[in-house]
Design a protein around this motif. Structure first.
Motif, PDB file in Angstrom:
ATOM      1  N   TYR A   7      21.996  24.184   4.100  1.00 26.41           N
ATOM      2  CA  TYR A   7      23.093  23.337   4.552  1.00 26.41           C
ATOM      3  C   TYR A   7      22.654  21.868   4.621  1.00 26.41           C
ATOM      4  O   TYR A   7      21.462  21.543   4.668  1.00 26.41           O
ATOM      5  CB  TYR A   7      23.633  23.813   5.904  1.00 26.41           C
ATOM      6  CG  TYR A   7      22.706  23.615   7.084  1.00 26.41           C
ATOM      7  CD1 TYR A   7      22.825  22.484   7.902  1.00 26.41           C
ATOM      8  CD2 TYR A   7      21.729  24.558   7.387  1.00 26.41           C
ATOM      9  CE1 TYR A   7      21.988  22.305   8.992  1.00 26.41           C
ATOM     10  CE2 TYR A   7      20.888  24.377   8.464  1.00 26.41           C
ATOM     11  CZ  TYR A   7      21.010  23.256   9.265  1.00 26.41           C
ATOM     12  OH  TYR A   7      20.174  23.077  10.327  1.00 26.41           O
TER      13      TYR A   7
ATOM     14  N   ARG B   9      28.158  22.618   3.561  1.00 27.61           N
ATOM     15  CA  ARG B   9      27.985  21.387   4.333  1.00 27.61           C
ATOM     16  C   ARG B   9      28.084  21.659   5.832  1.00 27.61           C
ATOM     17  O   ARG B   9      27.799  20.779   6.637  1.00 27.61           O
ATOM     18  CB  ARG B   9      29.056  20.367   3.941  1.00 27.61           C
ATOM     19  CG  ARG B   9      29.024  19.966   2.481  1.00 27.61           C
ATOM     20  CD  ARG B   9      30.099  18.932   2.191  1.00 27.61           C
ATOM     21  NE  ARG B   9      30.359  18.817   0.765  1.00 27.61           N
ATOM     22  CZ  ARG B   9      31.274  18.015   0.238  1.00 27.61           C
ATOM     23  NH1 ARG B   9      32.024  17.264   1.024  1.00 27.61           N
ATOM     24  NH2 ARG B   9      31.455  17.965  -1.069  1.00 27.61           N
TER      25      ARG B   9
ATOM     26  N   LYS C 137      21.895  20.519  -2.579  1.00 31.25           N
ATOM     27  CA  LYS C 137      21.892  21.929  -2.154  1.00 31.25           C
ATOM     28  C   LYS C 137      22.103  22.856  -3.344  1.00 31.25           C
ATOM     29  O   LYS C 137      21.403  23.865  -3.495  1.00 31.25           O
ATOM     30  CB  LYS C 137      22.985  22.168  -1.102  1.00 31.25           C
ATOM     31  CG  LYS C 137      22.842  21.338   0.160  1.00 31.25           C
ATOM     32  CD  LYS C 137      23.916  21.656   1.179  1.00 31.25           C
ATOM     33  CE  LYS C 137      25.316  21.280   0.697  1.00 31.25           C
ATOM     34  NZ  LYS C 137      25.471  19.817   0.501  1.00 31.25           N
TER      35      LYS C 137
ATOM     36  N   ASP D  90      28.754  26.251  -2.034  1.00 32.69           N
ATOM     37  CA  ASP D  90      29.733  25.312  -1.474  1.00 32.69           C
ATOM     38  C   ASP D  90      30.850  26.043  -0.723  1.00 32.69           C
ATOM     39  O   ASP D  90      32.022  26.000  -1.104  1.00 32.69           O
ATOM     40  CB  ASP D  90      30.311  24.403  -2.559  1.00 32.69           C
ATOM     41  CG  ASP D  90      31.075  23.224  -1.965  1.00 32.69           C
ATOM     42  OD1 ASP D  90      30.837  22.906  -0.780  1.00 32.69           O
ATOM     43  OD2 ASP D  90      31.918  22.637  -2.659  1.00 32.69           O
TER      44      ASP D  90
ATOM     45  N   MET E 136      24.618  17.516   4.221  1.00 29.71           N
ATOM     46  CA  MET E 136      25.755  16.742   3.743  1.00 29.71           C
ATOM     47  C   MET E 136      25.833  16.759   2.217  1.00 29.71           C
ATOM     48  O   MET E 136      24.870  17.098   1.525  1.00 29.71           O
ATOM     49  CB  MET E 136      25.681  15.304   4.248  1.00 29.71           C
ATOM     50  CG  MET E 136      24.570  14.469   3.660  1.00 29.71           C
ATOM     51  SD  MET E 136      24.608  12.759   4.254  1.00 29.71           S
ATOM     52  CE  MET E 136      26.129  12.183   3.531  1.00 29.71           C
ATOM     53  N   GLY E 137      27.005  16.407   1.679  1.00 34.06           N
ATOM     54  CA  GLY E 137      27.196  16.382   0.240  1.00 34.06           C
ATOM     55  C   GLY E 137      26.295  15.365  -0.430  1.00 34.06           C
ATOM     56  O   GLY E 137      26.017  14.294   0.117  1.00 34.06           O
TER      57      GLY E 137
ATOM     58  N   ASP F 154      33.086  26.601   2.772  1.00 33.79           N
ATOM     59  CA  ASP F 154      33.531  25.806   3.918  1.00 33.79           C
ATOM     60  C   ASP F 154      34.352  26.605   4.925  1.00 33.79           C
ATOM     61  O   ASP F 154      34.861  26.040   5.890  1.00 33.79           O
ATOM     62  CB  ASP F 154      34.316  24.577   3.461  1.00 33.79           C
ATOM     63  CG  ASP F 154      35.692  24.909   2.895  1.00 33.79           C
ATOM     64  OD1 ASP F 154      35.923  26.086   2.543  1.00 33.79           O
ATOM     65  OD2 ASP F 154      36.536  23.992   2.791  1.00 33.79           O
TER      66      ASP F 154
END
Length: 448
Positions: free
Chosen positions: A43, A155, A50, A127, A45-46, A129
């Protein structure tokens, strides 16, 4: 065993700055071939890499497993296509079986548990969420055979905590030395800055805060520019306070208008699509697409993979969609592009279509839609140039579909209408017309 595996990476990561030090931390602590099922979360931030880290692990170790699957862009694709499609992809990949059909998520869960329970698999779920995405794809250790690895990128660490993923790796930005090296490779085509640019380069690297995507984008934007231009750009960077979308938008703002239009089309519609096919579509719409694509690749806003398909990081894609929403003032009927089928239906159902809409590319399942009263809605999109629809179907008998004369590219699979009509009773000027499995009985209504 894992020390031996770690040493293998020295030969495959030489072109990925900072990845070796990341692997040295990640492999011994998080991976292993013990006789249990491992769920591992990555994990951060963008823009940190990752997906890159997960892809390297996947490519290097998949030969150790009975089956493997890399499910990319789960956050985006689950909205566009639904989770049953992703469940089907997972099973088709791991079982090497192209005849699997999943009707709903509950059938998908049962099939995954039944078919993979005794199979040692490597899965990457990229990815994520939302918890439901994980619940229906890799819900429990007991779904998979002993020795399986389930790697999840997100994220949002809380999604991993909700699923009970105990091994969670927080991916951080590059250290200063690696960040400078990556930036210089883009800005100067070598690992060190030019003599007169040393201080400026260090300021840019500090501003990018270790984000690989930001470093690559800024390096691509500044390459070949003068010192005065670098100083001006740095002044602009500081006003933006380092927000990643603003970093990317600096590169976008430097594009010619046509290149911006091409970027927005690809960001909204054509990520992962075949390069030559997309270029053909864009050229049919009047764009100089081949040179435009080349410019976007040079600016690091777009990539082309070894299968000649377009790649675009989530962040540039999100930036493009954010630009469109901002320019429309948040009004769907005034967006230049519509890419979600629910947004298109909302516009049609509420008679919100305007001349601002240039392109519509959506995909939906047949049973979800009814187009009975919408045949005139498209005609109000008087500047529409591109319309691609896959699977929108009406059970009712439709007489005609009225289209604007501006339309140059139409592809509608399962089109439910009997004929086409022009909004101004003039012959349409199509460059490409494709209507597979349609209900059309004749092309034009009246003497066209």
């Amino acid at each position: 065993m894992m020390k031996k595996l770690s040493s293998k990476f020295s030969g495959i990561t030489t072109n990925l700055i900072g990845i070796e030090s990341t692997m040295a931390k990640f492999i011994p602590s998080y991976l292993g071939f013990e006789n249990n099922v491992r769920m591992i979360g990555i994990y951060g931030m963008g823009g940190l890499g990752k997906t890159t880290l997960a892809r390297i692990v996947y490519d290097e170790f998949r030969s150790h497993f009975d089956g493997f699957s890399f499910i990319a862009n789960v956050r985006e694709d689950s909205k566009k296509h639904g989770l049953p499609i992703l469940q089907q992809q997972l099973l088709e990949d791991t079982l090497v079986d192209g005849n699997i059909c999943i009707r709903n998520v509950y059938d998908g869960v049962e099939m995954i548990k039944k078919r993979l329970r005794y199979k040692k698999v490597l899965l990457v779920i990229d990815d994520v969420d939302h918890l439901d995405q994980l619940k229906y794809l890799v819900g429990d250790h007991g779904w998979f055979g002993l020795g399986s690895w389930i790697i999840i990128t997100t994220r949002d660490e809380h999604v991993l905590i909700q699923l009970g993923v105990l091994k969670r790796y927080n991916l951080n930005g590059l250290n200063n030395d690696d960040a400078l090296k990556l930036f210089c490779l883009k800005a100067f085509k070598k690992e060190q800055p030019k003599k007169d640019y040393i201080q400026l380069s260090q300021q840019v690297v500090k501003y990018a805060n270790g984000l690989p995507l930001a470093l690559v984008t800024l390096g691509s934007f500044l390459v070949g520019r003068t010192i005065d231009e670098w100083q001006s750009a740095l002044h602009s960077f500081k006003k933006n306070k380092g927000e990643i979308f603003n970093i990317l938008k600096i590169s976008y703002d430097g594009l010619e208008e046509m290149w911006k239009e091409i970027f927005l089309d690809i960001a909204c519609f054509f990520r992962g699509h075949d390069k030559d096919k997309v270029i053909e579509i864009l050229e049919n719409c009047g764009f100089d697409a081949r040179i435009g694509v080349s410019v976007l690749v040079e600016r690091s806003l777009l990539t082309v993979d070894d299968k000649e398909c377009f790649g675009m990081h989530d962040l540039p894609s999100e930036m493009g969609q954010k630009i469109i929403r901002f320019e429309s003032g948040g009004k769907l009927g005034k967006q230049s592009r519509l890419w979600l089928v629910e947004d298109l239906l909302h516009v049609l159902e509420n008679d919100m279509a305007t001349e601002a809409i240039q392109a519509v590319v959506v995909k939906g399942r047949k049973e979800d839609f009814n187009l009975e009263d919408f045949s005139e809605g498209f005609s109000k999109m008087s500047n529409l140039r591109l319309l691609i629809i896959n699977g929108m179907y009406s059970p009712n008998d439709q007489r005609h579909l009225t289209l604007p004369n501006s339309l140059r590219y139409l592809r509608w699979k399962d089109c439910p209408f009997k004929c086409l009509a022009s909004s101004h009773k003039q012959r349409m000027a199509f460059v490409h017309l494709e209507l597979r499995s349609s209900k059309l009985e004749y092309l034009w209504e009246g003497a066209m």
